[in-house]
Motif scaffolding. Structure first.
Motif, PDB file in Angstrom:
ATOM      1  N   PHE A   1       0.870  -1.183   0.000  1.00 25.52           N
ATOM      2  CA  PHE A   1       0.000   0.000   0.000  1.00 25.52           C
ATOM      3  C   PHE A   1       0.909   1.236   0.000  1.00 25.52           C
ATOM      4  N   SER A   2       0.321   2.389  -0.304  1.00 27.53           N
ATOM      5  CA  SER A   2       1.119   3.620  -0.361  1.00 27.53           C
ATOM      6  C   SER A   2       1.724   3.950   1.005  1.00 27.53           C
TER       7      SER A   2
ATOM      8  N   THR B   1       5.359  -3.947  11.709  1.00 27.71           N
ATOM      9  CA  THR B   1       4.841  -5.287  11.440  1.00 27.71           C
ATOM     10  C   THR B   1       3.380  -5.364  11.885  1.00 27.71           C
TER      11      THR B   1
HETATM   12  N1  LIG Z   1       3.393   0.311   2.744  1.00 24.71           N
HETATM   13  C1  LIG Z   1       2.943  -0.793   3.378  1.00 24.71           C
HETATM   14  N2  LIG Z   1       2.016  -1.577   2.771  1.00 24.71           N
HETATM   15  C2  LIG Z   1       1.539  -2.703   3.366  1.00 24.71           C
HETATM   16  N3  LIG Z   1       1.940  -3.128   4.607  1.00 24.71           N
HETATM   17  C3  LIG Z   1       2.865  -2.387   5.270  1.00 24.71           C
HETATM   18  C4  LIG Z   1       3.414  -1.183   4.678  1.00 24.71           C
HETATM   19  N4  LIG Z   1       4.342  -0.672   5.538  1.00 24.71           N
HETATM   20  C5  LIG Z   1       4.384  -1.500   6.610  1.00 24.71           C
HETATM   21  N5  LIG Z   1       3.493  -2.539   6.462  1.00 24.71           N
HETATM   22  C6  LIG Z   1       3.290  -3.611   7.461  1.00 24.71           C
HETATM   23  O1  LIG Z   1       3.985  -4.796   7.051  1.00 24.71           O
HETATM   24  C7  LIG Z   1       3.303  -5.926   7.622  1.00 24.71           C
HETATM   25  C8  LIG Z   1       3.769  -7.221   6.961  1.00 24.71           C
HETATM   26  O2  LIG Z   1       5.094  -7.535   7.350  1.00 24.71           O
HETATM   27  P1  LIG Z   1       5.438  -8.587   8.554  1.00 24.71           P
HETATM   28  O3  LIG Z   1       4.635  -8.232   9.781  1.00 24.71           O
HETATM   29  O4  LIG Z   1       6.926  -8.645   8.666  1.00 24.71           O
HETATM   30  O5  LIG Z   1       4.796  -9.943   7.993  1.00 24.71           O
HETATM   31  P2  LIG Z   1       5.381 -11.404   7.643  1.00 24.71           P
HETATM   32  O6  LIG Z   1       5.373 -12.174   8.926  1.00 24.71           O
HETATM   33  O7  LIG Z   1       4.364 -11.899   6.664  1.00 24.71           O
HETATM   34  O8  LIG Z   1       6.748 -11.249   7.046  1.00 24.71           O
HETATM   35  C9  LIG Z   1       1.852  -5.556   7.408  1.00 24.71           C
HETATM   36  O9  LIG Z   1       1.000  -6.278   8.235  1.00 24.71           O
HETATM   37  C10 LIG Z   1       1.823  -4.044   7.653  1.00 24.71           C
HETATM   38  O10 LIG Z   1       1.446  -3.733   8.979  1.00 24.71           O
END
Ligand SMILES: Nc1ncnc2c1ncn2[C@@H]1O[C@H](COP(=O)(O)OP(=O)(O)O)[C@@H](O)[C@H]1O
Ligand SMILES: N[C@@H](CCC(=O)OP(=O)(O)O)C(=O)O
Length: 280
Positions: free
Chosen positions: A182-183, A213
């Motif tokens: 997402f943006s 996260t």
């Molecule tokens: N620009 C963005 N677009 C989408 N998600 C984002 C963005 N910036 C940060 N995030 C966060 O990144 C999270 C996913 O990464 P993470 O928690 O490390 O998941 P995984 O365990 O799947 O690697 C999303 O749930 C969201 O809160």
């Protein structure tokens, strides 16, 4: 053929699944229903004749739940102990599920040193090639039991992109707890817009990925996924970030349907994997 339709032709696919997709948020224990669907989807890709590699997180999270520690331990020794327990448990379940679909799987654990050392890197590539030639599904993770800060990748988004580059994969799919890029992080910025396609991963897009996260168990947030996209697309692979809540999304992506965010391959002649890792 547009970018999405081209995904139907992909032959060598690396799929990375995060801890948040593999476990129940409330208990930290394995989400067996989701794992079963994931394994069935991967087995079916194999049955279509594609080479399949799974990069699976979850060792530390699953180990800490098994040991009743109530979350990832902060202390290094304890988190390495969790990884030892959790990795074995994960592999036992993967092997059982893959066997149900008559698929062979094997384990590859890596550290940064595996790739920095010429002989180790050469051996790792050879092992992947031999496994794929025999139709085996390699299951990859960082070797968390021996990795410390200086020698670790630290997150499996980066590791999966490096594996994709190492073995010449043509598609990397990151399954996460969010629909794609997402943006801005939609959890903190409700008006953030979904991005369907990134043709050229420049600074404008890189700035969108925050390290926030979505769960207690995730590592790196969107920032590490965008670094992964940079590596994978530079090495000539397309990459998709999609929601792993329903792993059926895998065959939908490979049918060329509009799921997740697609980053188009943008091979740069000067991309050298070893130099990249040295500078990490
Ligand atoms: N620009 C963005 N677009 C989408 N998600 C984002 C963005 N910036 C940060 N995030 C966060 O990144 C999270 C996913 O990464 P993470 O928690 O490390 O998941 P995984 O365990 O799947 O690697 C999303 O749930 C969201 O809160
Ligand atoms: N290697 C670690 C996972 C590291 C990682 O990147 O985690 P995640 O953000 O859940 O994909 C483990 O198996 O616990």
């Amino acid at each position: 053929m547009n970018f999405r339709e081209a995904l139907r032709e992909k032959q060598r696919v690396v799929v990375k699944v995060g801890t948040s997709s593999l476990t129940h948020a409330e208990t930290g224990k394995l989400n067996l229903t989701r794992l079963e669907i994931l394994v069935r989807e991967l087995s079916d890709l194999r049955n279509q004749g594609k080479d399949v590699v799974l990069v699976s997180s979850g060792a530390i999270g699953v180990g800490s739940a098994a040991l009743g520690l109530g979350g990832k331990p902060a202390e290094l020794g304890k988190s390495q102990a969790c990884a030892a327990v959790g990795q074995a448990r994960l592999m036992m379940i993967y092997q059982k599920l893959f066997m149900e679909y008559n698929q062979m799987s094997g384990q590859i654990l890596m550290t940064k040193n595996t790739l920095l050392n010429d002989l180790n890197r050469y051996n790792a590539r050879n092992t992947f090639q031999a496994l794929l030639q025999m139709g085996v599904i390699p299951i990859v993770n960082e070797n968390d039991t021996v990795s410390t800060y200086e020698i670790q990748f630290g997150d499996n988004d980066t590791l999966s992109a490096i594996v994709a580059a190492l073995i010449g994969a043509d598609l990397l799919i990151l399954l996460s707890d969010i629909d794609g890029l997402f943006s801005d992080d939609p959890r903190t910025t409700p008006g953030a817009k979904f991005i369907d396609l990134v043709e050229n991963l420049d600074e404008h897009f890189l700035r969108m990925g925050k390290a926030t996260t979505g769960s207690k168990v995730g590592t790196g947030g969107m920032a590490t996924k965008l670094s992964a996209a940079k590596i994978a697309t530079s090495a000539g692979a397309d990459m998709v970030i999609a929601n792993g809540e329903d792993p059926h999304v895998l065959h939908k992506i490979l049918e060329g349907r509009d799921y997740g965010t697609l980053f188009a391959a943008n091979p740069r002649e000067e991309f050298y994997l070893l130099d990249y890792i040295k500078n990490m």
